[in-house]
Design an enzyme around this catalytic site. Structure first.
Site, PDB file in Angstrom:
ATOM      1  N   GLY A  57      13.821  29.131  -2.120  1.00  0.00           N
ATOM      2  CA  GLY A  57      14.562  28.440  -3.176  1.00  0.00           C
ATOM      3  C   GLY A  57      13.916  27.135  -3.595  1.00  0.00           C
ATOM      4  O   GLY A  57      14.601  26.130  -3.806  1.00  0.00           O
ATOM      5  N   ALA A  58      12.592  27.147  -3.752  1.00  0.00           N
ATOM      6  CA  ALA A  58      11.891  25.920  -4.156  1.00  0.00           C
ATOM      7  C   ALA A  58      11.756  25.809  -5.675  1.00  0.00           C
ATOM      8  O   ALA A  58      11.057  24.927  -6.173  1.00  0.00           O
ATOM      9  CB  ALA A  58      10.519  25.856  -3.497  1.00  0.00           C
ATOM     10  N   SER A 118      26.290  23.865   5.388  1.00  0.00           N
ATOM     11  CA  SER A 118      27.018  22.906   4.561  1.00  0.00           C
ATOM     12  C   SER A 118      28.258  22.453   5.319  1.00  0.00           C
ATOM     13  O   SER A 118      28.770  23.189   6.178  1.00  0.00           O
ATOM     14  CB  SER A 118      27.450  23.592   3.261  1.00  0.00           C
ATOM     15  OG  SER A 118      28.459  22.848   2.629  1.00  0.00           O
ATOM     16  N   GLY A 165      16.523  22.266  -7.406  1.00  0.00           N
ATOM     17  CA  GLY A 165      17.385  21.533  -6.483  1.00  0.00           C
ATOM     18  C   GLY A 165      16.713  20.989  -5.234  1.00  0.00           C
ATOM     19  O   GLY A 165      15.600  20.450  -5.278  1.00  0.00           O
ATOM     20  N   GLY A 190      15.490  22.521  -2.595  1.00  0.00           N
ATOM     21  CA  GLY A 190      14.268  23.215  -2.165  1.00  0.00           C
ATOM     22  C   GLY A 190      13.035  22.708  -2.889  1.00  0.00           C
ATOM     23  O   GLY A 190      11.961  22.572  -2.289  1.00  0.00           O
ATOM     24  N   TYR A 240      32.053  31.396  -0.154  1.00  0.00           N
ATOM     25  CA  TYR A 240      30.921  30.470   0.025  1.00  0.00           C
ATOM     26  C   TYR A 240      31.028  29.775   1.381  1.00  0.00           C
ATOM     27  O   TYR A 240      30.050  29.711   2.141  1.00  0.00           O
ATOM     28  CB  TYR A 240      30.893  29.431  -1.111  1.00  0.00           C
ATOM     29  CG  TYR A 240      29.820  28.376  -0.902  1.00  0.00           C
ATOM     30  CD1 TYR A 240      28.486  28.640  -1.213  1.00  0.00           C
ATOM     31  CD2 TYR A 240      30.128  27.119  -0.379  1.00  0.00           C
ATOM     32  CE1 TYR A 240      27.494  27.685  -1.004  1.00  0.00           C
ATOM     33  CE2 TYR A 240      29.142  26.164  -0.160  1.00  0.00           C
ATOM     34  CZ  TYR A 240      27.829  26.445  -0.479  1.00  0.00           C
ATOM     35  OH  TYR A 240      26.835  25.503  -0.261  1.00  0.00           O
TER      36      TYR A 240
HETATM   37  N1  LIG Z   1      23.886  20.693  -3.455  1.00  0.00           N
HETATM   38  C1  LIG Z   1      24.728  20.432  -2.468  1.00  0.00           C
HETATM   39  O1  LIG Z   1      25.552  19.503  -2.555  1.00  0.00           O
HETATM   40  C2  LIG Z   1      24.703  21.252  -1.214  1.00  0.00           C
HETATM   41  C3  LIG Z   1      25.591  20.903  -0.190  1.00  0.00           C
HETATM   42  C4  LIG Z   1      25.592  21.650   0.980  1.00  0.00           C
HETATM   43  C5  LIG Z   1      24.711  22.707   1.114  1.00  0.00           C
HETATM   44  N2  LIG Z   1      23.863  23.042   0.100  1.00  0.00           N
HETATM   45  C6  LIG Z   1      22.940  24.174   0.304  1.00  0.00           C
HETATM   46  O2  LIG Z   1      21.642  23.786  -0.055  1.00  0.00           O
HETATM   47  C7  LIG Z   1      20.884  24.939  -0.457  1.00  0.00           C
HETATM   48  C8  LIG Z   1      20.155  24.653  -1.758  1.00  0.00           C
HETATM   49  O3  LIG Z   1      21.098  24.482  -2.792  1.00  0.00           O
HETATM   50  P1  LIG Z   1      20.870  23.525  -4.040  1.00  0.00           P
HETATM   51  O4  LIG Z   1      21.999  22.573  -4.036  1.00  0.00           O
HETATM   52  O5  LIG Z   1      19.481  23.024  -4.072  1.00  0.00           O
HETATM   53  O6  LIG Z   1      21.149  24.577  -5.213  1.00  0.00           O
HETATM   54  P2  LIG Z   1      20.306  24.942  -6.535  1.00  0.00           P
HETATM   55  O7  LIG Z   1      19.803  23.716  -7.204  1.00  0.00           O
HETATM   56  O8  LIG Z   1      21.174  25.866  -7.293  1.00  0.00           O
HETATM   57  O9  LIG Z   1      19.027  25.714  -5.943  1.00  0.00           O
HETATM   58  C9  LIG Z   1      19.201  26.948  -5.300  1.00  0.00           C
HETATM   59  C10 LIG Z   1      17.849  27.603  -5.087  1.00  0.00           C
HETATM   60  O10 LIG Z   1      18.099  28.918  -4.534  1.00  0.00           O
HETATM   61  C11 LIG Z   1      17.549  29.879  -5.436  1.00  0.00           C
HETATM   62  N3  LIG Z   1      18.371  31.091  -5.501  1.00  0.00           N
HETATM   63  C12 LIG Z   1      19.695  31.205  -5.785  1.00  0.00           C
HETATM   64  N4  LIG Z   1      20.041  32.503  -5.844  1.00  0.00           N
HETATM   65  C13 LIG Z   1      18.924  33.227  -5.607  1.00  0.00           C
HETATM   66  C14 LIG Z   1      18.624  34.603  -5.562  1.00  0.00           C
HETATM   67  N5  LIG Z   1      19.550  35.536  -5.780  1.00  0.00           N
HETATM   68  N6  LIG Z   1      17.357  34.988  -5.298  1.00  0.00           N
HETATM   69  C15 LIG Z   1      16.388  34.079  -5.095  1.00  0.00           C
HETATM   70  N7  LIG Z   1      16.593  32.757  -5.143  1.00  0.00           N
HETATM   71  C16 LIG Z   1      17.845  32.328  -5.396  1.00  0.00           C
HETATM   72  C17 LIG Z   1      17.534  29.204  -6.803  1.00  0.00           C
HETATM   73  O11 LIG Z   1      16.632  29.887  -7.654  1.00  0.00           O
HETATM   74  P3  LIG Z   1      16.693  29.715  -9.276  1.00  0.00           P
HETATM   75  O12 LIG Z   1      15.820  28.527  -9.569  1.00  0.00           O
HETATM   76  O13 LIG Z   1      16.157  30.994  -9.772  1.00  0.00           O
HETATM   77  O14 LIG Z   1      18.130  29.465  -9.645  1.00  0.00           O
HETATM   78  C18 LIG Z   1      17.080  27.820  -6.390  1.00  0.00           C
HETATM   79  O15 LIG Z   1      15.708  27.802  -6.141  1.00  0.00           O
HETATM   80  C19 LIG Z   1      21.902  26.089  -0.536  1.00  0.00           C
HETATM   81  O16 LIG Z   1      21.780  26.883   0.622  1.00  0.00           O
HETATM   82  C20 LIG Z   1      23.246  25.382  -0.560  1.00  0.00           C
HETATM   83  O17 LIG Z   1      24.276  26.181  -0.021  1.00  0.00           O
HETATM   84  C21 LIG Z   1      23.836  22.330  -1.057  1.00  0.00           C
END
Ligand SMILES: NC(=O)c1ccc[n+]([C@@H]2O[C@H](COP(=O)([O-])OP(=O)(O)OC[C@H]3O[C@@H](n4cnc5c(N)ncnc54)[C@H](OP(=O)(O)O)[C@@H]3O)[C@@H](O)[C@H]2O)c1
Length: 273
Positions: free
Chosen positions: A8-9, A137, A12, A14, A163
């Site tokens: 997921g790089a 999370s 966000g 990643g 989730y």
């Molecule tokens: N943001 C927060 O406040 C928060 C808090 C707690 C935990 N987290 C965790 O942190 C991690 C990263 O989340 P983020 O906040 O950075 O979210 P994000 O900005 O939505 O990024 C998510 C990443 O995962 C990829 N992804 C999602 N669905 C996918 C799929 N079906 N196949 C392949 N890649 C996929 C996305 O790809 P695309 O670029 O194609 O969309 C993106 O690279 C997650 O595990 C989330 O649960 C986040």
């Protein structure tokens, strides 16, 4: 120089993790469900960091076959992996199913990273002291784990519940994996990035982002677990920023649940690993 897989790089947290890893000169590998987006992100990362060793391969985590193909692509190109950071995730608020017909939050957030980890274990074993980092999370504290209806098929769909369950699964996966890795040179830890501004919340009502940190802040926990000398040889921690967060829910430390989830998940994955 280390070879690091960060899923997921393309966006966000990643993307921010990948940027720091590239800045430090590591070889960075990620999956992408959209290769055009990946090409743009790669170009940006290479330009900003001066490190050409940034690689994206196709990998849609809503399809277990695609996860398998991603693992095969990595194995074809790289003899060993030093660090695997399972970061890719989604937050679906309405019922959606994966390619295999599995509830999407469970499939993408738990089953896909579990499968990827199992498939990359041979490469991780080849590194001197490999580290596995799973992204959970604070949402895990909702304490939802419905073994008798893990996909919420027999009740109205609830995206917050599915989730949160998937994020509890991430910690329980780490707990059982720690058992499975005993006697090896590999460690496994779980991180909480904190609440940070990303597209994760795109399916929700507009949030008030005032004073909410950005994705770079959210990258700190994973970077610490992946790289810090203090984490050498350490397993089983739940990390927030640069320290252990003792605030795990009781369900997240339950070894019986961890074992049960492992077995249930292996049933889902039996044709893929
Ligand atoms: N943001 C927060 O406040 C928060 C808090 C707690 C935990 N987290 C965790 O942190 C991690 C990263 O989340 P983020 O906040 O950075 O979210 P994000 O900005 O939505 O990024 C998510 C990443 O995962 C990829 N992804 C999602 N669905 C996918 C799929 N079906 N196949 C392949 N890649 C996929 C996305 O790809 P695309 O670029 O194609 O969309 C993106 O690279 C997650 O595990 C989330 O649960 C986040």
């Amino acid at each position: 120089m280390k070879t690091i897989v960060i899923t997921g790089a393309t966006a966000g947290i990643g993307k921010e993790v990948a940027k720091v890893l590239a800045q430090r000169g590591f070889t960075v590998i990620s999956n992408a469900r959209n290769l055009n987006k990946a090409a743009q992100v790669k170009q940006q990362l290479v330009q900003e960091t001066g490190n050409p060793n940034v690689h994206f391969y196709e990998g849609d985590f809503s399809n277990l076959e695609s996860v398998q193909q991603f693992a095969q692509a990595v194995a074809k190109q790289f003899p060993a992996v030093d660090v695997l950071i399972n970061n890719a995730g989604t937050w679906e608020m309405e019922r959606k199913n994966s390619q295999q017909g599995i509830e999407m939050n469970f499939a993408v957030n738990h089953l896909a990273p579990m499968l990827l980890t199992l498939l990359l274990l041979p490469l991780l074993k080849k590194a001197p002291n490999a580290r596995i980092v799973n992204t959970s999370s604070g949402a895990h504290r909702r304490n939802i784990l419905l073994f008798d209806d893990i996909e919420f098929k027999n009740q109205p769909y609830n995206g917050v519940a599915t989730y949160s369950q998937s994020k509890l699964c991430n910690i329980l996966f780490s707990l059982q994996l720690q058992e499975e890795l005993k006697g090896t040179n590999m460690t496994v830890n779980t991180v909480h990035p904190g609440i940070v501004q990303t597209d994760l919340f795109k399916n929700m009502e507009t949030r008030n982002w005032n004073n909410t940190p950005n994705a770079a802040q959210g990258a700190r926990s994973a970077l610490y677990a992946a790289l810090s000398p203090q984490m050498e040889g350490i397993s089983g921690k739940y990390i927030y920023l640069e320290q252990e967060d003792p605030n795990l829910s009781p369900m997240a430390t339950n070894k019986q649940y961890a074992q049960q989830l492992w077995n249930v998940s292996l049933q889902y994955l039996k044709n893929y690993c």
